[in-house]
Write a protein that holds these residues in place. Structure first.
Motif, PDB file in Angstrom:
ATOM      1  N   LEU A 152      24.603  90.028  28.382  1.00 16.04           N
ATOM      2  CA  LEU A 152      24.127  90.504  27.080  1.00 16.04           C
ATOM      3  C   LEU A 152      22.860  89.781  26.658  1.00 16.04           C
ATOM      4  CD1 LEU A 152      24.454  92.154  24.509  1.00 16.04           C
ATOM      5  CD2 LEU A 152      26.000  90.370  23.654  1.00 16.04           C
ATOM      6  N   LEU A 153      22.832  88.466  26.808  1.00 14.65           N
ATOM      7  CA  LEU A 153      21.665  87.665  26.449  1.00 14.65           C
ATOM      8  C   LEU A 153      20.412  88.199  27.142  1.00 14.65           C
ATOM      9  CD1 LEU A 153      20.468  84.901  25.295  1.00 14.65           C
ATOM     10  CD2 LEU A 153      20.924  84.008  27.573  1.00 14.65           C
ATOM     11  N   LYS A 154      20.549  88.538  28.411  1.00 13.96           N
ATOM     12  CA  LYS A 154      19.405  89.019  29.190  1.00 13.96           C
ATOM     13  C   LYS A 154      19.057  90.460  28.826  1.00 13.96           C
ATOM     14  CE  LYS A 154      21.122  85.854  32.637  1.00 13.96           C
ATOM     15  NZ  LYS A 154      21.995  85.683  33.819  1.00 13.96           N
ATOM     16  N   ALA A 155      20.072  91.281  28.595  1.00 11.36           N
ATOM     17  CA  ALA A 155      19.825  92.682  28.250  1.00 11.36           C
ATOM     18  C   ALA A 155      19.089  92.803  26.922  1.00 11.36           C
ATOM     19  CB  ALA A 155      21.141  93.450  28.192  1.00 11.36           C
ATOM     20  N   GLU A 156      19.365  91.893  25.999  1.00 12.72           N
ATOM     21  CA  GLU A 156      18.735  91.948  24.681  1.00 12.72           C
ATOM     22  C   GLU A 156      17.252  91.574  24.713  1.00 12.72           C
ATOM     23  OE1 GLU A 156      22.578  91.124  21.755  1.00 12.72           O
ATOM     24  OE2 GLU A 156      21.253  89.452  22.292  1.00 12.72           O
ATOM     25  N   LEU A 157      16.776  91.084  25.830  1.00 11.61           N
ATOM     26  CA  LEU A 157      15.377  90.692  25.946  1.00 11.61           C
ATOM     27  C   LEU A 157      14.465  91.815  26.422  1.00 11.61           C
ATOM     28  CD1 LEU A 157      15.783  87.153  27.599  1.00 11.61           C
ATOM     29  CD2 LEU A 157      15.274  87.654  25.204  1.00 11.61           C
ATOM     30  N   HIS A 173       6.186  92.207  30.389  1.00 12.50           N
ATOM     31  CA  HIS A 173       7.426  91.527  30.017  1.00 12.50           C
ATOM     32  C   HIS A 173       7.688  90.321  30.925  1.00 12.50           C
ATOM     33  CE1 HIS A 173       8.602  94.827  27.265  1.00 12.50           C
ATOM     34  NE2 HIS A 173       8.010  95.591  28.167  1.00 12.50           N
ATOM     35  N   TRP A 174       6.623  89.654  31.325  1.00 13.94           N
ATOM     36  CA  TRP A 174       6.762  88.537  32.264  1.00 13.94           C
ATOM     37  C   TRP A 174       7.413  87.317  31.625  1.00 13.94           C
ATOM     38  CZ3 TRP A 174       4.222  83.996  31.159  1.00 13.94           C
ATOM     39  CH2 TRP A 174       3.160  84.060  30.236  1.00 13.94           C
ATOM     40  N   ARG A 175       7.257  87.118  30.328  1.00 14.52           N
ATOM     41  CA  ARG A 175       7.877  85.954  29.677  1.00 14.52           C
ATOM     42  C   ARG A 175       9.404  86.025  29.728  1.00 14.52           C
ATOM     43  NH1 ARG A 175       3.307  86.845  26.544  1.00 14.52           N
ATOM     44  NH2 ARG A 175       1.870  85.055  26.395  1.00 14.52           N
ATOM     45  N   PRO A 176      10.010  87.130  29.232  1.00 16.16           N
ATOM     46  CA  PRO A 176      11.478  87.206  29.367  1.00 16.16           C
ATOM     47  C   PRO A 176      11.937  87.247  30.815  1.00 16.16           C
ATOM     48  CG  PRO A 176      10.583  89.280  28.528  1.00 16.16           C
ATOM     49  CD  PRO A 176       9.482  88.265  28.456  1.00 16.16           C
ATOM     50  N   PHE A 177      11.108  87.798  31.703  1.00 12.89           N
ATOM     51  CA  PHE A 177      11.415  87.830  33.133  1.00 12.89           C
ATOM     52  C   PHE A 177      11.600  86.406  33.655  1.00 12.89           C
ATOM     53  CE2 PHE A 177      10.393  87.998  37.636  1.00 12.89           C
ATOM     54  CZ  PHE A 177      10.984  89.177  38.069  1.00 12.89           C
ATOM     55  N   ILE A 178      10.672  85.523  33.337  1.00 10.80           N
ATOM     56  CA  ILE A 178      10.745  84.128  33.785  1.00 10.80           C
ATOM     57  C   ILE A 178      11.915  83.406  33.131  1.00 10.80           C
ATOM     58  CG2 ILE A 178       9.553  81.896  33.727  1.00 10.80           C
ATOM     59  CD1 ILE A 178       6.925  83.437  34.060  1.00 10.80           C
ATOM     60  N   LYS A 179      12.158  83.693  31.862  1.00  8.92           N
ATOM     61  CA  LYS A 179      13.273  83.054  31.159  1.00  8.92           C
ATOM     62  C   LYS A 179      14.615  83.414  31.804  1.00  8.92           C
ATOM     63  CE  LYS A 179      10.959  82.786  26.651  1.00  8.92           C
ATOM     64  NZ  LYS A 179      10.958  83.269  25.245  1.00  8.92           N
ATOM     65  N   VAL A 180      14.763  84.673  32.186  1.00  7.41           N
ATOM     66  CA  VAL A 180      16.014  85.101  32.823  1.00  7.41           C
ATOM     67  C   VAL A 180      16.204  84.390  34.159  1.00  7.41           C
ATOM     68  CG1 VAL A 180      17.246  87.046  33.849  1.00  7.41           C
ATOM     69  CG2 VAL A 180      16.108  87.328  31.648  1.00  7.41           C
ATOM     70  N   ILE A 181      15.121  84.234  34.922  1.00  5.83           N
ATOM     71  CA  ILE A 181      15.212  83.511  36.195  1.00  5.83           C
ATOM     72  C   ILE A 181      15.695  82.083  35.956  1.00  5.83           C
ATOM     73  CG2 ILE A 181      13.915  82.514  38.116  1.00  5.83           C
ATOM     74  CD1 ILE A 181      12.132  84.962  38.086  1.00  5.83           C
TER      75      ILE A 181
END
Length: 431
Positions: A358-363, A240-248
């Motif tokens: 919420l935006l981050k939790a949904e990822l 799940h590195w893609r959403p991880f980077i997006k959240v950062i």
């Protein structure tokens, strides 16, 4: 030992039960952020206690450095409490974080100054702030996850926005404490001992939050917690590195903007614009109150237009208006115009803050959600949000304060680019 309650299906909760759950979860969030922001808002009164040498800007720079150090502990807190939240439950994670914040506030309230214990004073202050940073770093992921899970489809934006209602409420309560103490005590008393009062208040309020949070129902189930990959950092980074980077990236620009127009703004009004400290506190009280009420409105709007569009609106607003707002604030002499400019900045920020958790939790899937939200948020927040005051003051000291405004604008561009890659609808990768 904290007993784990069997989770209730979200669909079976009544509106009253849902409201009680939101109040219970958010109460601790409010206390955590009140304690954390009290340090920032009262630093103008106790900077000389722990850092007696240098001019006012230098002392503020030193206290801002300690503030930033607390943020650097957030990634560790995000990992630790994210692991606890995914492996042992959201409730347990939220309870432990409040215990730690309560202890930290009590220590600061009683900590002697430099004149009595020398270098031990700033060192102890630094250590306690690091402990509180660990606590707050864990709070966000667990509470964001809980709020997203307790909400129903079609109203998730509205319900989840209350995370920032209480976060801003903590700031607002801290500012109100400043205003009240400024009215009750003279400046010498505030600088001598009055600044200790809000830290004691924070410790007492934590007891109330603990009582409310103990009645929460756990939203994760035993199957999710027993999953071998639950709370696994290695699995998160591998799959799940893609959403991880997006959240950062989103957190970096979002938290930098948020702290610029809230925490740092009080100092900007006093130190750069030249407003009286009492007037600066009163202005911030007014705009923060409006900002708090904007959250559920913006959250409900996100249920209609989507989280992606909300973040895009925020990013475009930051890119277009940050520099004009910050520059124009130094050129107006009307308090009403200053208020309107600050309100405009926070209206823009609302499109991020209301949907942030919420935006981050949904990822992320449930088994990794607390960790997936908490750790990358803490990293982005520590590097960019926590350093906002320090960078701004350092650039001001070098005579290039306007560079900071362009820095915030540049991070808005980063958020815009990332937001364009977000899914239009809820997208949860499966384990």
């Amino acid at each position: 030992m904290i007993r784990q309650q069997a989770p209730l299906p979200v669909a079976s909760l009544s509106n009253v039960q849902r409201i009680k759950a939101i109040v219970g979860a958010s109460s601790g969030n409010l206390v955590e952020w009140f304690d954390f922001y009290v340090y920032s808002f009262f630093s103008i009164y106790f900077a000389h206690i722990f850092f007696p040498k240098g001019d006012a800007t230098t002392q503020l720079l030193q206290t801002a450095g300690v503030f930033a150090a607390g943020f650097l502990m957030r990634p560790i807190g995000g990992w630790l409490f994210g692991f606890i939240g995914d492996r042992f439950g959201r409730k347990k994670s939220m309870l432990i974080s409040v215990y730690m914040m309560c202890f930290g506030s009590l220590v600061i309230a009683c900590l002697p100054g430099y004149d009595r214990i020398g270098l031990i004073a700033p060192v102890m202050l630094l250590l306690v702030r690091m402990l509180q940073g660990l606590s707050v770093g864990g709070e966000y992921g667990a509470s964001a996850t809980y709020m997203s899970e307790i909400a129903t489809e079609g109203k998730k934006g509205f319900y989840s926005s209350f995370q920032y209602v209480t976060l801003i409420g903590g700031q607002l309560l801290a500012v109100l404490t400043v205003v009240i103490l400024q009215q009750l005590l003279d400046n010498d008393s505030l600088r001598a001992w009055g600044w200790r009062i809000p830290f004691m208040i924070g410790a007492v309020l934590s007891i109330v939050a603990l009582w409310l949070r103990k009645s929460l129902h756990e939203t994760s189930d035993e199957t999710q917690r027993a999953n071998k990959n639950a709370g696994s950092l290695s699995y998160l980074l591998r799959h799940h590195w893609r959403p991880f980077i997006k959240v950062i990236g989103i957190t970096a620009g979002g938290s930098l903007s948020f702290y610029t127009f809230t925490t740092y703004m009080q100092k900007y009004l006093i130190n750069s614009i030249g407003l009286d400290p009492k007037m600066g506190s009163m202005l911030m009280t007014g705009v923060l109150l409006a900002f708090m009420f904007l959250q559920p409105i913006a959250g409900a709007l996100s249920d209609k237009i989507g989280r992606k569009l909300s973040v895009i609106i925020f990013a475009v607003g930051i890119i277009l208006f940050t520099v004009p707002i910050m520059v124009y604030l130094t050129r107006v002499d009307s308090l009403f115009l200053i208020f309107l400019l600050l309100l405009l900045a926070l209206v823009i920020c609302s499109f991020y803050t209301s949907v942030s958790g919420l935006l981050k939790a949904e990822l992320f899937p449930p088994q990794l959600r607390a960790l997936g939200v908490g750790l990358p948020y803490a990293i982005g927040n520590a590097i960019f949000g926590g350093s906002a005051e320090f960078v701004a003051l350092a650039l001001k000291q070098k005579g290039i304060e306007s560079s900071f405004f362009w820095y915030v604008t540049a991070m808005g561009i980063v958020v815009l680019l990332i937001s364009l890659t977000l899914p239009n609808k809820k997208s949860v990768e499966r384990l």
